[in-house]
Design an enzyme around this catalytic site. Structure first.
Site, mmCIF file in Angstrom:
data_model
loop_
_atom_site.group_PDB
_atom_site.id
_atom_site.type_symbol
_atom_site.label_atom_id
_atom_site.label_comp_id
_atom_site.label_asym_id
_atom_site.label_seq_id
_atom_site.Cartn_x
_atom_site.Cartn_y
_atom_site.Cartn_z
ATOM 1 C CG ASP A 134 -2.290 0.642 0.907
ATOM 2 O OD1 ASP A 134 -2.299 1.882 0.776
ATOM 3 O OD2 ASP A 134 -3.312 -0.055 0.813
ATOM 4 C CG HIS A 202 -5.244 3.909 0.931
ATOM 5 N ND1 HIS A 202 -4.842 2.628 0.631
ATOM 6 C CD2 HIS A 202 -6.513 4.014 0.478
ATOM 7 C CE1 HIS A 202 -5.844 1.991 0.028
ATOM 8 N NE2 HIS A 202 -6.861 2.817 -0.080
ATOM 9 C CB SER A 523 -9.239 0.513 0.164
ATOM 10 O OG SER A 523 -8.752 0.703 -1.119
#
Ligand SMILES: *[C@@H]1O[C@H](CO)[C@@H](O)[C@H](O)[C@H]1NC(C)=O
Ligand SMILES: *[C@@H]1O[C@H](CO)[C@@H](O)[C@H](O)[C@H]1NC(C)=O
Ligand SMILES: *[C@@H]1O[C@H](CO)[C@@H](O)[C@H](O)[C@H]1NC(C)=O
Ligand SMILES: *[C@@H]1O[C@H](CO)[C@@H](O)[C@H](O)[C@H]1NC(C)=O
Ligand SMILES: *[C@@H]1O[C@H](CO)[C@@H](O)[C@H](O)[C@H]1NC(C)=O
Ligand SMILES: *[C@@H]1O[C@H](CO)[C@@H](O)[C@H](O)[C@H]1NC(C)=O
Ligand SMILES: *[C@@H]1O[C@H](CO)[C@@H](O)[C@H](O)[C@H]1NC(C)=O
Length: 747
Positions: A134, A202, A523
């Protein structure tokens, strides 16, 4: 929701333009067959290096790969590529494409508890290592504290890579590795922070959702207050930060496999319709062949059918659903009536007995000028049910107005996924608006009070889980013969750790930041499944990846908390969700601990599936390499779900499809299972035999499911299920059946 994953459709490739004299070069990923390596070379690295150098002095090697994938990436011209293609061992080449990114009450919602079930049985995921591919990690986040964690096992081969603003001492017994892969992005000239530090948020969110430690007293500006924890709070994390190019992501996956992770979680989006051109799919095949479970986000391109790009048979593909949590503002009218609205205004605004204006002329609130004239320091009622103006534009108009607060009438369920609410107000439905409008238009001096920062848990006002409208739907574009997504997990407004440097929500035009954020998307759903996989692996170290996947799928719940079929949030009528949206249903971790039967499959079975795909020999080799050969091609993978497809030109025809399945008894001992069938509308389904008798543990039994259906209709899928029920009722092993038009029907 600021996930570029859902929004941007990024370029196919990038080009490096030199001056006039030098040829045009691009980054290519070259798949090699290592068994062809000449003996003169001591390692794959020196071989690949030599190949690139001999192609041209201008070509540049970027990465070599050896664990999940065999080959290398290099910046080359097409002439230089031609030279490489002539080399022995060359398998295939493709351009390195862009990759983009696709959030803790959710553990409780999933039934995880400290008394019984999967948490205690797995010691909270003790010693399982989850690799997160990620945007990196914010290592100082309290979610990555290592309280209660044991020493890192000596078998761990990963490292904590030092880089700008990232000291190797930042890793600990929870965060045991951190690396970054940005060589291809740097070649492309993209600005990337050369360390594993996550300035985006994220990666930190995804990692802490999978395996964050316990952190008390967190919230998102007063919403969702409580203790944060990941799904597998005693599992370990390794962060692999990838730049935005495929060659970087491939290097990250390859390294994670080499380092010794058990589970890989990928919440990224890469464009690729053809499986054999998808090097990431080849790498996840390589990872899976080594016993690693790969969890992958379905994507955020829903709700239309066939919006799932990837959907790789050997990846556990995850859809996103809602949880039973509602962020509320209570509207109290001057007459004492109350309405519970939706709000995430990130502060305690003071809106007490303020005059309420409903002006039909300007109720569309589509002009900040009109708003500023008519609603000086009052509560304005904005009706955006006709969706002539978006929620975001409305917020902009309100911020530019003189109003004190707003009551917004809307049915748009996407507002319920957004964490941005810049202006004090609350959203209500047209049905809830009736009393409000009547009061506002009949009272001589109407007033209202709005309170903020309320968090409501429970089935009211909306039943959960429901499929998120934005979750991508099958059939999968890259390979449609296996039902994808596989499973659904919480992915709407999930609270988890975040990067404090990332700009969060706004109040007016001022940005706020937070150590914990509420984020939405597949996600966020994916690391929930990675966490459950870690718990199952800790509880059952002997289970194969296929068995772990099967256990989750056959025990998933297709019903919501009111025992009605899970609904699809995309439609204001909330119609029943299709398996093309939810797969087998919502993961149920405690039931997955003891599924009774599993549908197992070996890496060879997956190779045989690839061999059946009507690809050329080279294309097949690009995925399965030389480790397998195609003598046993078989398209009928032993999978815990069923899909019957028809193509555009098969409309009106009657089609049949036969599936052979083998289940392994992993219950306590002898057991007898009986079949229960729910047929899809207008289809004939027969199952033989209808009873499976097992005399002992680990015994296998096979059955055949035959489906006859007409290839009619349109974009509505037809669904049913096959359930094997153990005589005492202890085990219920369910598989969804779906009949759907193939990808070519939706073009
Ligand atoms: C890393 O942190 C340690 C301990 O805080 C410190 O002694 C060392 O100087 C740091 N190294 C770098 C490169 O900043
Ligand atoms: C929780 O956090 C808030 C804000 O940081 C703080 O004011 C409060 O004292 C904390 N409560 C507990 C029980 O730690
Ligand atoms: C409604 O707004 C319009 C436009 O600003 C204004 O002309 C009108 O007087 C307002 N009506 C009421 C009842 O306030
Ligand atoms: C809101 O707008 C819709 C669509 O324009 C309309 O049908 C409805 O009557 C309006 N409701 C109110 C309370 O103004
Ligand atoms: C297999 O591929 C060939 C060549 O691309 C094509 O003509 C044929 O229709 C394909 N068959 C199937 C079953 O898809
Ligand atoms: C490929 O198949 C042949 C014939 O079945 C077998 O002898 C050989 O060992 C296989 N190779 C691999 C790599 O499995
Ligand atoms: C089932 O068949 C009937 C009769 O042909 C048809 O009217 C109906 O639309 C079909 N239903 C579905 C879901 O295909």
């Amino acid at each position: 929701m600021k996930l570029p994953f859902s929004v941007s459709f990024i370029l196919f490739s990038f080009l490096v333009w030199g001056n006039d004299a030098s040829p045009k070069r691009s980054t290519y990923i070259i798949h090699m067959d290592k068994s062809s390596m000449p003996k003169a070379f001591s390692s794959h690295h020196s071989w690949y290096h030599s190949l690139v150098k001999s192609a041209s002095s201008g070509a540049k090697l970027i990465y070599t790969y050896d664990h999940a994938f065999q080959g290398f990436s290099a910046v080359m011209s097409s002439d230089e590529l031609q030279a490489i293609k002539k080399s022995d061992g060359f398998a295939s080449a493709s351009l390195s494409r862009s990759v983009t990114h696709d959030t803790t009450h959710s553990t409780k919602f999933l039934g995880l508890n400290t008394v019984t079930g999967l948490w205690p049985a797995s010691q909270y995921g003790k010693d399982v290592i989850i690799g997160i591919i990620d945007s990196g990690i914010w290592p100082e986040s309290p979610s990555f504290n290592d309280d209660g964690m044991t020493e890192v096992p000596s078998s761990w081969k990963g490292t904590c890579q030092t880089g700008p603003d990232f000291n190797s001492s930042l890793c600990n017994k929870k965060l045991i590795g951190a690396r970054f892969f940005d060589a291809a992005s740097r070649e492309a000239g993209s600005e990337i922070y050369t360390s594993a530090r996550d300035n985006d948020g994220h990666g930190t969110h995804v990692a802490s959702t999978a395996a964050g430690n316990f952190v008390n007293n967190v919230s998102f500006f007063g919403y969702a207050p409580g203790t944060a924890r990941g799904v597998a709070p005693r599992a370990r994390l390794a962060a692999y930060k990838t730049g935005s190019y495929e060659a970087d992501t491939l290097a990250a996956i390859d390294q994670a496999v080499a380092d010794g992770v058990h589970i890989i979680s990928i919440s990224l989006r890469y464009e690729s319709a053809d499986l054999f051109r998808n090097t990431i799919a080849a790498a996840t095949f390589g990872a899976r062949a080594k016993g690693i479970i790969v969890c992958k986000s379905a994507g955020n391109s829903g709700p239309s059918i066939a919006t799932m790009e990837a959907g790789i048979p050997w990846e556990l593909v995850v859809a996103s659903g809602t949880i039973d949590r509602w962020f509320a503002g209570t509207i109290t009218l001057g007459n004492g009536k109350t309405i519970t609205g939706w709000t995430m205004f990130p502060a305690r605004a003071s809106v007490i007995n303020v005059p309420l204006d409903y002006n039909e002329t300007v109720s569309a609130c589509d002009s900040s000028e009109l708003l500023s004239q008519s609603f000086l320091t009052r509560i304005v009622v904005c009706n955006i049910t006709d969706e002539a103006i978006s929620f975001n534009s409305l917020m902009g108009n309100l911020v530019g107005s003189n109003a004190a607060a707003a009551i917004i009438i809307s049915e748009d369920t996407s507002i319920l996924r957004s964490n941005s609410f810049r202006f004090p107000g609350a959203v209500i439905t047209p049905a809830e608006a009736v009393n409000l409008i009547e009061y506002a238009t009949t009272s001589a001096s109407p007033t209202a009070t709005i309170s903020f920062q309320e968090t409501i848990i429970g089935p009211e006002p909306r039943v959960a889980p429901a499929l998120s409208g934005s979750s991508s739907r099958g059939p999968a574009q890259s390979y449609q013969e296996i039902l994808k997504p596989d499973i659904m997990a919480p992915g709407v407004l999930i609270l988890a750790a975040y990067s404090p440097v990332q700009l969060g929500p706004q109040i007016g035009n001022i940005f706020l930041s937070s150590d914990y954020s509420l984020e939405s998307g597949t996600s966020m759903a994916t690391p929930h499944i990675a966490g459950v996989a870690a718990l199952l692996k800790a509880a059952h170290p002997e289970w194969s990846p296929a068995a772990i996947q099967s256990a989750m799928m056959t025990t998933a719940n297709h019903l919501d908390s009111t025992n009605q079929p899970i609904k699809d949030q995309a439609f204001s009528s909330y119609r029943v969700a299709s398996p093309l949206g939810i797969g087998s249903g919502q993961v149920d971790p405690n039931r997955a601990l003891d599924p009774g039967l599993v549908y197992d499959a070996t890496p060879l079975d997956l190779a045989n599936l690839v061999c059946s795909m009507n690809y050329t020999r080279e294309q097949v080799r690009a995925i399965i390499r030389s480790n397998y050969n195609c003598s046993g091609a078989n398209s009928d993978l032993n999978y815990p779900s069923f899909i019957g497809l028809f193509n555009f030109d098969q409309r009106g025809l009657t089609l049949t499809r036969t599936f052979k399945r083998t289940v392994t008894n992993i219950g306590s001992g002898a057991a007898t299972y009986r079949m229960k069938l729910e047929k899809p509308e207008n289809a004939t389904v027969t199952v033989t035999p209808q009873t499976l008798v097992f005399r002992k543990k680990y015994e296998k039994q096979s059955y055949t499911l035959r489906m006859r259906y007409r290839g009619d209709i349109d974009s509505t899928s037809r669904q049913g299920s096959l359930t094997w029920i153990e005589k005492s009722g202890k085990y219920v092993v369910r598989s969804p059946i779906v009949i759907a038009g193939g990808v070519d029907n939706y073009g």
